[in-house]
Enzyme design. Structure first.
Site, PDB file in Angstrom:
ATOM      1  CG  ASN A 117      -1.818  -1.084   1.295  1.00 25.45           C
ATOM      2  OD1 ASN A 117      -2.270  -1.496   0.210  1.00 25.45           O
ATOM      3  ND2 ASN A 117      -2.239  -1.865   2.453  1.00 25.45           N
ATOM      4  NE  ARG A 118       3.212   2.490  -5.165  1.00 26.35           N
ATOM      5  CZ  ARG A 118       3.160   1.374  -5.581  1.00 26.35           C
ATOM      6  NH1 ARG A 118       3.233   0.316  -4.713  1.00 26.35           N
ATOM      7  NH2 ARG A 118       2.987   1.247  -7.040  1.00 26.35           N
ATOM      8  CG  LEU A 119       1.308   2.641   3.926  1.00 25.49           C
ATOM      9  CD1 LEU A 119       0.331   2.078   5.009  1.00 25.49           C
ATOM     10  CD2 LEU A 119       1.441   4.036   4.270  1.00 25.49           C
TER      11      LEU A 119
END
Length: 213
Positions: free
Chosen positions: A190-192
């Protein structure tokens, strides 16, 4: 065919926590380097070299890492090339490794200096004969009239060195990027992403902080 905006990948292979990371970024790089080599990544030593002119105009290209230790990261090139001229004008650079197979990126920023004549000689003499002659034949980054002209240059230098040693040309040698900032990026879902950022303080020790993705 999907649009460019639809191209994406979710990263799930690994994590990078402060507890896992080494206190010294060179030690951390060594760990990641060994894992990248073990993963048999093709051209694992390929890295983007970003430079800028004295007027601040940026430039970037791929070069090959040839050595690293606590003193810095070494690559070799033509001193009179575009990148060589930029580093003379503005002796700062950033290196970027992207090991997509491991979903990892490393950014290294610091001051640039030439390696010693002895280091340049040692590496130059380890290169294949064709590469050593090529360093003489190619006026790197300059406009040339044709491929045929370059081939003629190559042949002329082959003839010149047929009966004598191929010494290192004075316009060719190594640079060392002495890091003051190193970031380790591990892709996460999730692009974290995990981003651990090391900075060198005036006392010569490293501080590690986490950056938001």
């Amino acid at each position: 065919m999907s649009s460019i905006a639809d191209i994406r990948k979710d990263y799930k292979l690994k994590a990078l926590t402060e507890q896992q990371a080494k206190k010294d970024p060179i030690d951390q790089f060594s760990q990641w380097w060994e894992e990248a080599v073990a993963a048999e990544i093709e051209e694992v030593n390929a890295m983007t070299l970003a430079t800028a002119s004295s007027t601040g105009i940026p430039d970037a290209r791929i070069v090959l890492l040839k050595e690293y230790d606590a003193n810095g990261f070494v690559f070799f090139t033509n001193y009179t090339s575009a990148k060589g001229q930029q580093m003379e004008e503005n002796p700062h650079a950033t290196l970027v490794f992207f090991w997509k197979e491991l979903e990892r990126q490393v950014r290294i920023s610091g001051r640039v200096e030439r390696v010693s004549e002895e280091e340049s000689d040692q590496y130059y003499n380890s290169r294949p004969e064709g590469s050593r002659i090529g360093a003489w034949a190619s006026p790197q980054s300059q406009v040339i009239e044709s491929r045929e002209w370059l081939d003629q240059q190559d042949q002329q230098f082959r003839e010149l060195f047929r009966s004598k040693p191929i010494l290192r040309p004075p316009h060719w040698g190594g640079y060392r990027v002495k890091p003051v900032r190193i970031e380790f990026w591990q892709g996460r879902s999730n692009r974290l992403h995990d981003r651990l950022y090391y900075t060198l303080n005036q006392q010569g020790s490293w501080t590690m902080e986490r950056l938001a993705p």
